[in-house]
Design a protein around this motif. Sequence first.
Motif, PDB file in Angstrom:
ATOM      1  N   LEU A 116     -32.138  -5.068  23.805  1.00 50.41           N
ATOM      2  CA  LEU A 116     -31.895  -5.499  25.191  1.00 50.41           C
ATOM      3  C   LEU A 116     -32.338  -6.939  25.391  1.00 50.41           C
ATOM      4  N   LEU A 117     -33.462  -7.316  24.798  1.00 53.37           N
ATOM      5  CA  LEU A 117     -33.914  -8.689  24.918  1.00 53.37           C
ATOM      6  C   LEU A 117     -32.909  -9.644  24.254  1.00 53.37           C
ATOM      7  N   THR A 118     -32.385  -9.245  23.111  1.00 52.68           N
ATOM      8  CA  THR A 118     -31.385 -10.080  22.430  1.00 52.68           C
ATOM      9  C   THR A 118     -30.154 -10.265  23.311  1.00 52.68           C
ATOM     10  N   LYS A 119     -29.719  -9.193  23.958  1.00 53.01           N
ATOM     11  CA  LYS A 119     -28.548  -9.268  24.840  1.00 53.01           C
ATOM     12  C   LYS A 119     -28.791 -10.216  26.003  1.00 53.01           C
ATOM     13  N   THR A 120     -29.892 -10.016  26.705  1.00 53.66           N
ATOM     14  CA  THR A 120     -30.153 -10.842  27.891  1.00 53.66           C
ATOM     15  C   THR A 120     -30.388 -12.295  27.499  1.00 53.66           C
ATOM     16  N   ASN A 121     -31.058 -12.492  26.356  1.00 49.40           N
ATOM     17  CA  ASN A 121     -31.281 -13.857  25.878  1.00 49.40           C
ATOM     18  C   ASN A 121     -29.961 -14.545  25.546  1.00 49.40           C
TER      19      ASN A 121
END
Length: 962
Positions: free
Chosen positions: A724-729
């Motif tokens: 999820l962090l990779t997506k939002t980043n």
Amino acid sequence: MNIPAVPQFPPGVVPGIWNVLSRTWITCAVLMSLRTTLLQQHKDQREGGVGVSSLGGGANAELIADMPGDIILGGIFPLHEKEGYSCGSIRFDRGIQRAEAMLFALDLVNKDPATLPGIKLGAKLVDSCSLDAYALNQSLTFIRGSLNSFDTSDFECTDGSNPRSKSRPAPLVGVVGESYSSVTIQVANLLRLFAMPQISPAATSDTLSDKQRYEYFARTVPPDKYQAKALVDIVERFNWTYVSYVASEDEYGQKGIEMFLKEARARNICTAAAEKIPYNPTYDTYKDIIANLRRKINARAVVVFVKQEHAVGLMLAAKRANLHKDGFIWLGTDQWGIQQSVVEGSEEVALGALTIELQSKRSDDFDSYFVSLHPGNPVVERNPWFLEFWETRFGCKVKPTTISALWFNDPQLSPYSMGEDRYYKWRNRSWEYCEDHYRLKKENYAQDSKVPFVVNAVNTFAKALDAMLRDDCQRRNPFDPCNRKLRVPPTIDGTLLYQYILNVSFTDNFGYEVRFDKNGDGLGRYDIYNYQGSRDTGYKYVQVGEWHDEMLTIQEEKIVWQPFPRATKLPRSVCSDPCKPGQSKLLQEDACCWVCIECKPHQYLISEFECLDCPEFWWPNTEKTGCFELDLQHMEWHTIWAIVPMAIACFFGVLTALVIVLFIMNNDTPIVRASGRELSYLILAGIMMCYCLTFFLLAYPSAVICAFQRFGVGLGFSMMYGALLTKTNRISRIFESASKSAKRPGFISPKSQLIITSILISVQVIASGIWLIIDPPAVDKSYTDQSRRDGVVLKCKADDSSFLISLAYNMLLIVTCTVYAIKTRKIPENFNESKFIGFTMYTTCIIWLAFIPIYFGTQGNFKVQITTLCISISLSASTCLLCLFSPKIYIIVFHPEKNVRKLTMNTTTTYKKANSSVPTSANNHAPDSKTDHNPKMNNLQTAAIEITQRLESSEPDSITSL
């Protein structure tokens, strides 16, 4: 007084024999000197009354009851009360009755043809006045009687013939008496010098059992050691653990109370007030004793180990102080017994008292004999004290015509031999003459309790003499049956006679066995009496139990206690109430006074005064007397604490599996490709792992299970929140770059996203691996509640703080992801999956903010902790599942017609026309029909259109995976 000179050697007697006579004469001289010394010691202390006078004849001679016989028994009884250091008034019970009991017993023996055939027993009776010095002086009568008989076998005439005595007085072979232990000891010390056996019917001091000092003493009563045990048994029976005592300061009181205290201490019975009555107590003495007893008000049971006259003074003092209103209970010894004289005038204060009396039965034959006595009966002529008794008893003066002529003709029997001062005080009283019809009546007379023991003492002497003389007869003539007449030897060996006395055993006229132990003591048998009644019904002693063979039997229903405060309530005599189980005693001033201190829940009592911690993981039993090992607790599958989290995990685990299946089945559809297939599968794998962790957390702890718990929790969350962090980043970087320039940012391809996510996950994997190496997984026992320590849980060896630190990295991912979700909340809705990510993060933060206080606030209940952890993990996973995948599943399952590229792309015409009729997908929502007039948003929309047009022809997956 000067010692008489030794007579010269008489003619006709050899010198060797004269040495024996010389030693005898010297012994008599020493005794006469002893007598003079004793009289001088007490001369200054006497305050009046009858003093000690010489034993010689004449007007000053003291009275002696002389009953002739072939063999004489001495008798010494307290015929008069003690008044200071002199004789007082005549005694009705212990005096006259016991003297008459001895004479009565001698009559019975002399009438029995089977005992001492052909031999008549006689007696010499003297008065002790209950004074040891006076009694010792009177006992010299017995010594003189024994020295008047010589064994002629020790003599030899010069012509070879056997010497003959002109007069051969009857030998005095033993003594019956005395009653008081202190007086008896003095008499026994004298008699032992002449090997003269002595049998007491009343002296009970344990000192007299010492055969090194009193080797010729025996008694028909038991020693005080049995009485002391009986008293302690009574105290213990009623749970009186705190008692006071009053003891006479003499041999009887001191030795008796010493044995009572020894036995009481062995049974954890304590003493409060310890009072002693001196030899000559005063009014203030008794007053102080009562005051001291009252100060120890909790010790309501009072042991009275005193002589009879001391008991009388104590009761009178208690009455004056109204001590009975405080509910005191008296425990009296055999000196109190069932004597009415002790409680006369103080009946109310004595109510409820428990007294001990030697076990005996009333002699009806003696009652008939005693009530038949009167001044006109010739039988009373042998008792020189009877007239004084009669006149005192009836308060009158005997008529001279009533008195037998023998009273005046025989100086030994005449009342005039009392001495002039005493006789005139006695005879010249202003009384009326006694009527001839005055008689003693059974209903107005109480038989003394020691009468049977006096009779048994006389019978013991008779049976011992009978056995001894029969054996002597058999030795002299083995063929003589010795049934007609026994021979009276010139002298009787006292040592041999004493051995015969110890071997005597018979059943008396009252059904009791009479025998002696090796110390000459009688059997220990007592009756227990309760003093009860009222002014209206009268007062009496009621037998309520017995003590025999060291066993106490009490009929409590018969006991009537002191009416203050309530007659039916058992009096309490305790300083402190017993501590409850689990409480230790903190001693106060007295040994039986304490404060109860509660032991800690995990402690047990190693003694009544100290608590000690149970060993680790042990717990005290209900009585706090020991510890037992606690059962190990762990999560069990059948409990509600396990069923609820398992149900949640199973339900959402099945949903997750369905989502995975649907995604695989629709792997190449626009909606799946648009969600970022690679990261979506990674997120779903993390979600599934979180659900599986529930079963590892609930499983029976082992090293493998503990390793999976440590590793799995961090890995599942890192897979979810790393992706999820990779997506939002990625979204944030694309639009931030687009707002500045048209240059494409790096690392936005699916492969790059997987690498970035793998790097984020690997941080957690490495950290968990290091943790497992530094602190290997193991199973440990710990308390469910450290403060109570009453439960032991079997769980993985890891502190809660360590577990929280292990989740710190995942919390960092969650917080960072939440920040990016906030930053990308205003991007065009075509690319607004970050909106659902943001909602997921907000919900996750709320869940974990609620979880932390619940988890650490319930450390006393491991079930709540584990259940909370399982549900929190499942809720976190479910939030991701529902918020991120439910819109996509909804389109795939219910609106497959919308699962096309056009609808998932939402072309740039959407932003060119003001009113577009193209519907939006669940993932890419259509913009509002009205144009956004926000300049910044217009710039983002323009950048989005340019990015879409540029990527549409080159990297279709890049745009769909935005």
